[in-house]
Scaffold this active site. Structure first.
Site, short mmCIF file in Angstrom:
data_model
loop_
_atom_site.label_atom_id
_atom_site.label_comp_id
_atom_site.label_asym_id
_atom_site.label_seq_id
_atom_site.Cartn_x
_atom_site.Cartn_y
_atom_site.Cartn_z
CB CYS A 471 -1.16 -0.01 1.28
SG CYS A 471 -0.21 -0.06 2.82
CB ALA A 472 0.54 4.73 1.20
#
Length: 526
Positions: A471-472
């Site tokens: 993810c981020a």
């Protein structure tokens, strides 16, 4: 199931990462077109015409969000050949909309659809008038296509049919699937659209209570990875306003900048976009409290640990590095964080603050303060005053709780912040055989590659990994044998902020360089 949902939520973040850069460009053009700041920005002038062209170009991402999600999801969800999965998803999305366009063109009267350009509920995509399914249609088509891709991409066909191996077979298989999905959509989507419109009214009428509940849920669900499903349908979907709140704000930012009405009157939906307040003002107070409560001899190390994570949170709104620094050590603090963030956003909304404030200061400046500052500066002064007040509240509340309950945040025990050198790493490596070549380990000058090598070894080698995505800020890994995974200290000594170990589900918190680390690991595994 939970791991699948988490991977899907993380995949939704891939296209979202593009919006801050586009928002900066848009904000600058709005500022440069402001006649109060630039008297020569007169209607019809060459200057205005050129800036108008730049402004339209800066809108390209926001006005094509469904397409972005259709292309972005396969990047994170495809288990192999993600580039080809993107191509297949693009074709499937177009096929889906062309099917819908053809069906409502022929049977619009029977379906009760007014088939005209500009009609509510319809949109033109790549030259065909179709139902406006927002990001829902793109997510569905991309999801089905990636499922086909992961399952059949490596399917071996007879020699005479080898031309269909790989992406062609995925496109062939998705064609009838898109037809079925299109038929179901034209039947069920118009009633859903009516329901969504009613839901929009209910949510907007919820006022401050709705803002508090939304912000609290978005924060408290971060550890589960499900927070994407809270803000996604509102920011990029039709739940609160057609096209999503981000697109609505961007599309009307020039109007809001010229108006002297209250921002909450102009854009009441913006109350649901104030989650950035907890990221900017809240995380600053949290870092100050953690630093303040560290042992004197550890403060220097704690400062080094927190400074990068805090700057990241404040500037970009990516809070996971700092939140995961204390989340799994003291979950109670995260609950308090969610309460304070929701309360701060609600108070700001009640004082008239609204806008695109869901990320960090960079977006605060370029999508709010600069373009709208001339007519709304008083509101922004109030916002900053309330925010700094809550920074102080965060600091004193967190400091009190850490000391009162003797919470072992970084710096309060030596083991939490122990730093290791590469020599320590080499001397303390487990005697486990890996598939990593020696010459790769010796490349000391490549920090990203070194992290990838170390993480891959710490996860038990490539044969112990069944799925890898990110993810981020986190690597999300599904492993086969949990006993082969090294301890937390090993990963931290090799550049990880922390890890979340849930048996066969491992999350390595890396930071904003996580996409590069993932690509290096993928290369090593091949």
């Amino acid at each position: 199931m939970r791991n699948t949902i988490q991977r899907f939520g993380a995949a939704m973040f891939v296209p979202v990462l593009l919006f801050p850069a586009a928002g900066i460009l848009l904000g600058l053009t709005v500022v440069l077109l402001n006649p109060h700041l630039f008297p020569f920005a007169t209607e019809g002038s060459t200057y205005v015409k050129i800036l108008g062209i730049l402004q339209k170009a800066s809108m390209v991402l926001f006005q094509n969000m469904p397409m972005l999600f259709a292309l972005g999801l396969p990047i994170a969800l495809a288990q192999k050949a993600s580039g080809r999965a993107v191509l297949a998803a693009f074709i499937s999305y177009l096929t889906f909309n062309y099917f819908i366009g053809g069906i409502i063109d022929v049977w619009s009267e029977e379906l009760g659809i007014n088939y005209q350009t500009g009609q509510a509920g319809l949109i033109e995509i790549c030259g065909v008038l179709t139902l406006d399914t927002s990001i829902v249609g793109s997510i569905l088509t991309a999801s089905f296509t990636v499922w086909l891709h992961n399952r059949f991409y490596d399917l071996r066909l007879p020699e005479w049919a080898n031309i269909f191996t790989g992406t062609p077979i995925i496109v062939v298989l998705s064609f009838p699937l898109m037809l079925i999905l299109a038929i179901l959509t034209v039947i069920v989507w118009p009633p859903i659209q009516s329901g969504i419109q009613s839901l929009q009214v209910i949510i907007l009428n919820s006022g401050a209570i709705g803002v508090w509940l939304f912000t609290f849920l978005e924060r408290i669900l971060i550890p589960t990875g499900l927070h994407h499903f809270v803000y996604g349908p509102i920011y990029f979907g039709p739940i609160v306003t057609d096209g999503g709140t981000v697109n609505y704000w961007i599309s009307h930012i020039s109007e809001f900048a010229d108006s002297t009405k209250s921002l909450t009157e102009l854009f009441p939906q913006g109350g649901f976009m104030l989650i950035g307040m907890g990221k900017v003002f809240g995380c600053t107070g949290i870092s100050m409290a953690i630093y303040s409560t560290a042992k004197p001899e550890n403060k220097k190390m704690v400062f080094g640990l927190l400074i990068g994570a805090t700057i990241t949170a404040v500037l970009t709104g990516i809070t996971e590095p700092i939140e995961f620094t204390f989340l799994f050590i003291a979950p109670m603090l995260f609950f308090v964080h969610a309460l304070l963030a929701a309360t701060m956003a609600t108070i700001m909304f009640m004082f008239g603050v609204s806008g695109n404030f869901y990320l960090g200061v960079i977006d605060f400046i370029f999508q709010n303060w600069l373009p709208l500052g001339a007519n709304h500066w008083v509101t922004y002064v109030i916002q900053i005053v309330v925010g700094l007040t809550f920074t102080a509240i965060y600091y004193f509340v967190f400091k009190f709780l850490i000391i009162k309950f003797n919470l072992m945040t970084p710096g309060r025990t030596d083991s939490n912040i122990k730093l290791f050198t590469k020599a320590d790493y080499k001397n303390s490596k487990h005697n486990t055989t890996t598939n990593i070549q020696t010459d790769e380990v010796e490349k000391e000058d490549d920090e990203i590659k070194q992290k990838a090598i170390a993480f891959l070894e710490g996860l038990g080698g490539k044969d112990n990994i069944s799925h890898l995505t990110n993810c981020a800020t986190r690597l999300r890994v599904q492993i086969i044998n949990p006993e082969l995974v090294y301890d937390v200290e090993y990963f931290q000594s090799n550049g990880a902020i922390n890890i979340v170990n849930k048996g066969k589900s491992i999350q390595i918190i890396v930071g904003l360089t996580v996409p590069l680390v993932r690509e290096e690991i993928n290369a090593l595994m091949k």
